[in-house]
Design an enzyme around this catalytic site. Sequence first.
Site, PDB file in Angstrom:
ATOM      1  N   LYS A 194      -8.946   2.734  -2.812  1.00  0.00           N
ATOM      2  CA  LYS A 194      -9.286   1.940  -1.628  1.00  0.00           C
ATOM      3  C   LYS A 194     -10.701   2.264  -1.164  1.00  0.00           C
ATOM      4  CE  LYS A 194      -7.300   0.944   2.969  1.00  0.00           C
ATOM      5  NZ  LYS A 194      -6.153   1.294   3.863  1.00  0.00           N
ATOM      6  N   GLU A 246       0.830  -1.207   0.000  1.00  0.00           N
ATOM      7  CA  GLU A 246       0.000   0.000   0.000  1.00  0.00           C
ATOM      8  C   GLU A 246       0.868   1.262   0.000  1.00  0.00           C
ATOM      9  OE1 GLU A 246      -3.661   1.839   2.735  1.00  0.00           O
ATOM     10  OE2 GLU A 246      -2.513   0.102   3.413  1.00  0.00           O
ATOM     11  N   CYS A 251      -5.300  -3.408   1.694  1.00  0.00           N
ATOM     12  CA  CYS A 251      -5.232  -3.559   3.155  1.00  0.00           C
ATOM     13  C   CYS A 251      -6.601  -3.747   3.814  1.00  0.00           C
ATOM     14  CB  CYS A 251      -4.475  -2.389   3.768  1.00  0.00           C
ATOM     15  SG  CYS A 251      -3.681  -2.824   5.347  1.00  0.00           S
TER      16      CYS A 251
END
Length: 594
Positions: free
Chosen positions: A155, A84, A191
Amino acid sequence: MATCVFLRVAMKDLALARVQGAWAQRPCEFGREKLRQNAHNERVKIALAQFNPIVGDIVGNLERSRNVIAKAAAAGARLVVFGELSIVGYPPRDLLRKERFVADSEAAAASLARTCTQTAALVGFVRRNPAATGRPLQNCAALLSEGKVQHVYAKALLPTYDVFDETRYFEPGPDHPCLEIAGGRLGLSICEDLWDSASLGRALYERDPIAQFRSCGADIIINMAASPYQMGKPRLREELFARRAAAAKAAIVYVNQVGGNDELVFDGGSAVIAADGSVVARAKSFEEDLLIVETADLGASRRETPAEDIDSLWSALKLGLRDYVRKCGFSSVVLGLSGGIDSALVAAMGAEALGPDNVHALAMPSRYSSDHSLADAQALARTLGIHYRVLPIEGVHAAYEQALGEALAGGWEEIAYENVQARIRGAMVMAASNARGHMALATGNKSELSVGYCTLYGDMCGGLAPIGDVLKTQIYTLARRINARAGREVIPQSTIDKAPSAELKPNQTDQDKLPPYDLLDAILQRYIEGEKTALQMIDEGFDAQTVHRVVAMVDSAEHKRRQAAPVLKVTARAFGSGRRMPIAQRYIPQAGEF
């Protein structure tokens, strides 16, 4: 053969990257005929790039990313997956408020794409939110292929708990994409997207990416992560991903950041978890690594053995110390070496993390220092091979007492006299830091910081408190483990065996003012990490008077911790950005109704 032969985007409506000021308009479609021809006769290699970025060093991270991609290409990888925000480092925090920083991040992604002509890459970067509403930025993954940024995914699930504060900066993305790779489908996540928050106590999000990946028929799910270490978390992650893989009926390729950034330590441990929940490949822990797997079986590589909890804790502390010192521009450290267990452990940590020649220890005996403490400090320094000097403080101490005599003579508490010695030592350590360019290390542990058994502007001085999230009982466990691994007394046994003491007055021990450390630490773990109330701990069988005393000490010491050096976070609740207690507060839990 170019990577564009086997990768194409399956979702056409995903937002594309901003490249050189213009938004690309065409969907990403690559060689479908060739894809179908090679779907069942080609073993495609994926490289898991476990990478240690420096936050904000976009130029350096970019150059090192190019090197990793070249190395992966030489190993035959057709897709390289980074963690990330790999281009900018995680967490960038308020660097994100600098407009130039975000523009540089976007430009770096476009620049790195030009490297990807034969090998594709998934990298993490920050971009400006293309929508007119919402927060101004997005935490993104970019698919780089054929020399261009072909696709961008933002994300979708943004954590805002503990040390995470992503909704402060980022707007969530709308969806989770699927890509096609060698005839199979690959789901893309970042994540938190893949964390099952419901299994950790409470569902934080209304949508579940796993359901979407199942609906699009994903065979493999990529997770680009920056998941910080805490004790027990490596095992927890793999157990969680095993459940997620089983729920998705797909393998998970997990790529984690490694290295220390401020108080956070990232342990790596990138892995491939098969759809049945088994770990079929695992990268090294606490160091950079490049793990190559094949889509045919995802296990045609290696599976490193994870360290046991106490060894992983030691590795995390060393990595955090080394990266904090070096990323802050230092090469050496200085600390006070008292002959006690805490400073001994920090000195041993520094010697392993930075090399003995980069550790400078100062013994600063006062009239109350015991002969055995000086002997232990000298023996430790000799064993470690670190620099060691004895700087007695008696003359300075006497001068302080004379200068302050009139002010301290009128009924001042004894602690005022004790703290003069600690502050003299703190001043000497800081002087050595200033004079020689060493980073000063504070040697206090979590038990002391919790209850305020430490001196502001004294033993709390330093640029980093590396064991500030390690309880006293864990300090002893680590010391014994260091000696056991070495097969000799690295830390003198007499240091381990003797009663802990600040040695600020005759015959002093820590237990003059504190409960025994095994009892104290048991209460602290429950109160700070477990967030239990005094009443709950009393119900468990702890002595009520002791519990109330410890709780009061913790609550009243918040002002000290706010001024302490940063600590390396290795537990669920460290004193730092993840714990935000008010200083001026009087809350007392009530047993009944008001």
